[in-house]
Design a protein around this motif. Structure first.
Motif, PDB file in Angstrom:
ATOM      1  N   PHE A   1     -17.041   2.457   2.904  1.00  0.00           N
ATOM      2  CA  PHE A   1     -16.526   2.296   1.542  1.00  0.00           C
ATOM      3  C   PHE A   1     -15.937   3.608   1.019  1.00  0.00           C
ATOM      4  N   SER A   2     -16.491   4.731   1.461  1.00  0.00           N
ATOM      5  CA  SER A   2     -15.976   6.016   1.012  1.00  0.00           C
ATOM      6  C   SER A   2     -14.558   6.249   1.533  1.00  0.00           C
ATOM      7  N   ILE A   3     -14.334   5.921   2.794  1.00  0.00           N
ATOM      8  CA  ILE A   3     -12.991   6.063   3.363  1.00  0.00           C
ATOM      9  C   ILE A   3     -12.046   5.017   2.782  1.00  0.00           C
ATOM     10  N   ALA A   4     -12.569   3.814   2.533  1.00  0.00           N
ATOM     11  CA  ALA A   4     -11.728   2.747   1.962  1.00  0.00           C
ATOM     12  C   ALA A   4     -11.193   3.148   0.596  1.00  0.00           C
ATOM     13  N   LYS A   5     -12.044   3.714  -0.249  1.00  0.00           N
ATOM     14  CA  LYS A   5     -11.556   4.097  -1.578  1.00  0.00           C
ATOM     15  C   LYS A   5     -10.609   5.290  -1.502  1.00  0.00           C
ATOM     16  N   LEU A   6     -10.773   6.144  -0.481  1.00  0.00           N
ATOM     17  CA  LEU A   6      -9.834   7.252  -0.297  1.00  0.00           C
ATOM     18  C   LEU A   6      -8.447   6.729   0.056  1.00  0.00           C
ATOM     19  N   TRP A   7      -8.389   5.746   0.955  1.00  0.00           N
ATOM     20  CA  TRP A   7      -7.102   5.172   1.334  1.00  0.00           C
ATOM     21  C   TRP A   7      -6.487   4.391   0.174  1.00  0.00           C
ATOM     22  N   GLU A   8      -7.304   3.621  -0.533  1.00  0.00           N
ATOM     23  CA  GLU A   8      -6.778   2.822  -1.653  1.00  0.00           C
ATOM     24  C   GLU A   8      -6.278   3.708  -2.786  1.00  0.00           C
ATOM     25  N   SER A   9      -6.949   4.822  -3.035  1.00  0.00           N
ATOM     26  CA  SER A   9      -6.473   5.767  -4.048  1.00  0.00           C
ATOM     27  C   SER A   9      -5.154   6.402  -3.610  1.00  0.00           C
ATOM     28  N   THR A  10      -5.045   6.689  -2.317  1.00  0.00           N
ATOM     29  CA  THR A  10      -3.804   7.259  -1.790  1.00  0.00           C
ATOM     30  C   THR A  10      -2.652   6.277  -1.925  1.00  0.00           C
ATOM     31  N   GLU A  11      -2.927   4.998  -1.774  1.00  0.00           N
ATOM     32  CA  GLU A  11      -1.879   3.993  -1.913  1.00  0.00           C
ATOM     33  C   GLU A  11      -1.284   4.002  -3.318  1.00  0.00           C
ATOM     34  N   PHE A  12      -2.108   4.209  -4.328  1.00  0.00           N
ATOM     35  CA  PHE A  12      -1.596   4.292  -5.691  1.00  0.00           C
ATOM     36  C   PHE A  12      -0.673   5.505  -5.845  1.00  0.00           C
ATOM     37  N   VAL A  13      -1.050   6.622  -5.226  1.00  0.00           N
ATOM     38  CA  VAL A  13      -0.210   7.817  -5.302  1.00  0.00           C
ATOM     39  C   VAL A  13       1.132   7.568  -4.617  1.00  0.00           C
ATOM     40  N   LEU A  14       1.116   6.937  -3.452  1.00  0.00           N
ATOM     41  CA  LEU A  14       2.355   6.667  -2.722  1.00  0.00           C
ATOM     42  C   LEU A  14       3.234   5.664  -3.459  1.00  0.00           C
ATOM     43  N   ALA A  15       2.599   4.697  -4.135  1.00  0.00           N
ATOM     44  CA  ALA A  15       3.386   3.701  -4.866  1.00  0.00           C
ATOM     45  C   ALA A  15       4.136   4.321  -6.041  1.00  0.00           C
ATOM     46  N   LEU A  16       3.616   5.434  -6.570  1.00  0.00           N
ATOM     47  CA  LEU A  16       4.280   6.116  -7.683  1.00  0.00           C
ATOM     48  C   LEU A  16       5.252   7.189  -7.227  1.00  0.00           C
ATOM     49  N   ALA A  17       5.356   7.389  -5.910  1.00  0.00           N
ATOM     50  CA  ALA A  17       6.263   8.407  -5.391  1.00  0.00           C
ATOM     51  C   ALA A  17       7.712   8.059  -5.748  1.00  0.00           C
ATOM     52  N   PRO A  18       8.546   9.049  -6.065  1.00  0.00           N
ATOM     53  CA  PRO A  18       9.946   8.761  -6.400  1.00  0.00           C
ATOM     54  C   PRO A  18      10.691   8.175  -5.207  1.00  0.00           C
ATOM     55  N   GLU A  19      11.784   7.489  -5.503  1.00  0.00           N
ATOM     56  CA  GLU A  19      12.582   6.879  -4.454  1.00  0.00           C
ATOM     57  C   GLU A  19      13.152   7.950  -3.532  1.00  0.00           C
ATOM     58  N   ALA A  20      13.057   7.693  -2.236  1.00  0.00           N
ATOM     59  CA  ALA A  20      13.558   8.630  -1.242  1.00  0.00           C
ATOM     60  C   ALA A  20      14.688   7.972  -0.448  1.00  0.00           C
ATOM     61  N   PRO A  21      15.548   8.756   0.200  1.00  0.00           N
ATOM     62  CA  PRO A  21      16.628   8.175   1.009  1.00  0.00           C
ATOM     63  C   PRO A  21      16.080   7.240   2.082  1.00  0.00           C
ATOM     64  N   ALA A  22      16.805   6.160   2.321  1.00  0.00           N
ATOM     65  CA  ALA A  22      16.364   5.171   3.310  1.00  0.00           C
ATOM     66  C   ALA A  22      16.228   5.824   4.678  1.00  0.00           C
ATOM     67  N   GLY A  23      15.097   5.534   5.331  1.00  0.00           N
ATOM     68  CA  GLY A  23      14.850   6.069   6.658  1.00  0.00           C
ATOM     69  C   GLY A  23      14.205   7.427   6.680  1.00  0.00           C
ATOM     70  N   SER A  24      14.061   8.083   5.526  1.00  0.00           N
ATOM     71  CA  SER A  24      13.423   9.391   5.485  1.00  0.00           C
ATOM     72  C   SER A  24      11.916   9.258   5.685  1.00  0.00           C
ATOM     73  N   PHE A  25      11.259  10.397   5.906  1.00  0.00           N
ATOM     74  CA  PHE A  25       9.817  10.386   6.139  1.00  0.00           C
ATOM     75  C   PHE A  25       9.070   9.843   4.919  1.00  0.00           C
ATOM     76  N   MET A  26       9.457  10.294   3.722  1.00  0.00           N
ATOM     77  CA  MET A  26       8.779   9.847   2.510  1.00  0.00           C
ATOM     78  C   MET A  26       8.996   8.362   2.283  1.00  0.00           C
ATOM     79  N   ASP A  27      10.203   7.881   2.597  1.00  0.00           N
ATOM     80  CA  ASP A  27      10.479   6.454   2.428  1.00  0.00           C
ATOM     81  C   ASP A  27       9.639   5.629   3.392  1.00  0.00           C
ATOM     82  N   THR A  28       9.492   6.108   4.618  1.00  0.00           N
ATOM     83  CA  THR A  28       8.691   5.386   5.613  1.00  0.00           C
ATOM     84  C   THR A  28       7.222   5.345   5.217  1.00  0.00           C
ATOM     85  N   VAL A  29       6.707   6.458   4.676  1.00  0.00           N
ATOM     86  CA  VAL A  29       5.293   6.541   4.327  1.00  0.00           C
ATOM     87  C   VAL A  29       4.957   5.694   3.103  1.00  0.00           C
ATOM     88  N   SER A  30       5.842   5.685   2.101  1.00  0.00           N
ATOM     89  CA  SER A  30       5.536   5.023   0.835  1.00  0.00           C
ATOM     90  C   SER A  30       6.023   3.583   0.740  1.00  0.00           C
TER      91      SER A  30
END
Length: 535
Positions: free
Chosen positions: A361-390
């Motif tokens: 559960f500790s790792i699960a909440k770490l990943w789920e919290s990270t997902e919220f951060v990635l969902a708020l990440a600004p739009e990145a160029p298609a195919g870029s590393f940030m676009d692939t991750v988020s």
């Protein structure tokens, strides 16, 4: 505006028609006067006897001539309708394939509606010949409208039930009142009768004032714990465990065994958690082992039985994922409770190993919290590393608005998840004795409060989950629910973590992460070998 979709897939739309300009008052008066003349006796003699006036079918008013640009726009709209392949179920936007975009199936998974930002999954197949839509998005839309209608009907039934109750109490209501009166009588009898109960209430009130912390720490503690107490009592009042007329429960939408387990364990967790908070704040005493096992079991059961209810929980993607993150925090906090109580002198040796499953559960909440951060990440160029991750996170959580409440919620939850994993890692490496050594020797307040910190954190997060449910069910203002969510879910756990600093500002911020040079620390493999059963 959202299009009206029938159950057979037909899309109903109303096309505005430019009406003829209103008749002037002068012309209207002359027309009415001539009509009145025809209705006079003299005017009637001009028609043959027995003749009837012919009635013509009313024709639509003439359409006003449009500008060339308007004609072109209407023609383009008709062309789009004729070649469209998909329609947004939320706003009615029609998708037309082109050389630049291609067919709808080839669009990226993170494609959103250009008109309302709805995800790709909200588009339904559109037939331009029949004007009907079909597909999962259509079924989901119809299901949502049906749920809304049913929910409104349930609320109306509840309102009618309340109105009917004014005629006289039912047998169930009389029984409910009798049960609570009996419980109150048992409590008074356990305190030694009315005199003893009154004496205990007076003593508790005096201790509440006497044990108030000095300075800013006391203000922060009483404000937060007061809010926690009010919210707990309110949530118990609105839960299905306390029926009317004592309570005011929300209408339950599921009556399966799993839902009953979830409801009962949730109410029990809130009650036992509040007991621990009151015992600490009023009496400055820690509860015993029985309370620890019962409260931890109730919180863990409540966190593990929410899954089936998510199938009928009506909320946005962000709301459902926040609910999932909240229950991950509640479950992982039970590992924190085990860590705290494993340092008790009479704690069993196997409690160290009982903490290890909570890593999930500790790792699960770490990943789920990270997902919220990635969902708020600004739009990145298609195919870029940030676009692939988020891209995956943005698809799972949907469109999020980076307002003050959302940014506060996401950032503080992410930091809390990181800290809790570091907390778990250090305990795993050191074991109970070494992990709590600095706290036990140099930080008395922290070592005392550790027994209620984990449960108080669980109570805080459990409250925000129930309050969020009230907001989504329209039983509470959504704005109020959001800000209570921020206070209880994001700021609250940090207040609980630094509770010892409110009581004694001279103590360390993170005693468990401070090592005593005079203490002989041994490595992980020695810790594990010493805690193995039989050693």
């Amino acid at each position: 505006s959202r299009p009206t979709i029938r159950t057979d897939g037909a899309i109903l739309a109303v096309r505005p028609v430019n009406s003829r300009p209103a008749m002037s008052s002068t012309r209207a008066s002359s027309s009415s006067s001539s009509s009145a003349e025809n209705r006079r006796v003299g005017g009637a003699d001009e028609r043959p006897k027995g003749a009837r006036a012919k009635r013509f079918r009313r024709r639509p008013p003439p359409v006003k001539c449009a500008e060339p640009g308007q004609v072109t726009a209407e023609a383009d709209a008709e062309t789009r309708t004729a070649v469209a392949t998909h329609i947004c179920a939320d706003c009615g936007y029609l998708y037309v394939p082109s050389e630049s975009t291609g067919i709808f199936a080839d669009l990226r998974d993170d494609f959103t509606c250009p008109q309302c930002d709805a995800p790709k999954s909200r588009f339904a197949t559109y037939d331009p010949v029949t004007g009907k839509a079909s597909g999962k998005a259509l079924k989901a839309t119809i299901a949502e409208e049906t749920e809304t209608t049913q929910e409104d009907g349930e609320e109306e039934e509840a309102k009618k039930s309340n109105d009917a109750s004014t005629d006289g109490p039912s047998a169930r209501e009389i029984g409910t009142v009798a049960v609570f009166v009996a419980l109150l009588g048992a409590a008074v009898g356990g305190a030694g009768g009315p005199t003893g109960a009154a004496s205990e209430v007076t003593r508790a009130a005096n201790l509440l004032v006497t044990n108030h912390l000095p300075g800013v720490g006391g203000v922060v503690e009483d404000t937060f714990l007061g809010l926690l107490t009010v919210c707990t009592v309110y949530c118990l009042w609105r839960s299905s465990v306390i029926p009317r007329p004592v309570g005011n429960p929300i209408t339950r939408r599921s009556r399966t065994n799993a839902s009953w387990v979830h409801v009962l364990s949730g109410a029990g967790a809130l009650a036992t958690g509040l007991y621990g908070v009151v015992l600490e704040r009023v009496y400055r005493e820690s509860p015993g082992w029985t309370w620890m096992w019962v409260s931890s079991a109730l919180f863990l059961t409540n966190a593990l039985t929410y899954g089936p209810l998510m199938q009928i929980f009506k909320a946005s993607k962000e709301g459902k994922y926040a609910m999932k993150l909240g229950y991950s925090f509640v479950a992982s906090f039970q590992g924190v409770v085990f860590i705290a109580w494993s340092a008790q002198p009479d704690a069993p040796d196997w409690m160290y190993w009982a903490v290890m499953p909570f890593w999930y559960f500790s790792i699960a909440k770490l990943w789920e919290s990270t997902e919220f951060v990635l969902a708020l990440a600004p739009e990145a160029p298609a195919g870029s590393f940030m676009d692939t991750v988020s891209a995956g996170s943005k698809q799972r959580l949907g469109q999020m608005t980076p307002d003050a409440a959302t940014l506060t919620y996401v950032s503080l939850n992410a930091f809390a998840a990181i800290f809790d994993n570091c907390y778990m890692a250090l305990y795993t490496a050191l074991g109970p004795e070494q992990f709590w050594h600095t706290s036990a020797v140099f930080n008395d307040a922290d070592f005392h409060l550790r027994l209620v910190k984990g449960t108080t954190g669980s109570l805080t997060v459990a409250l925000l989950i129930f309050i969020s449910t009230l907001g989504w069910r329209r039983q509470m203002s959504m704005d109020l629910a959001i800000w209570l969510n921020v206070i209880l879910g994001s700021v609250g756990p940090w207040i609980v973590l630094f509770w010892h600093k409110l009581e004694d500002p001279s103590e360390m911020w993170f005693p468990q992460f401070v090592f005593d040079p005079a203490f002989d620390y041994h490595p992980l493999w020695q810790t594990a070998s010493q805690i193995l059963p039989g050693n």
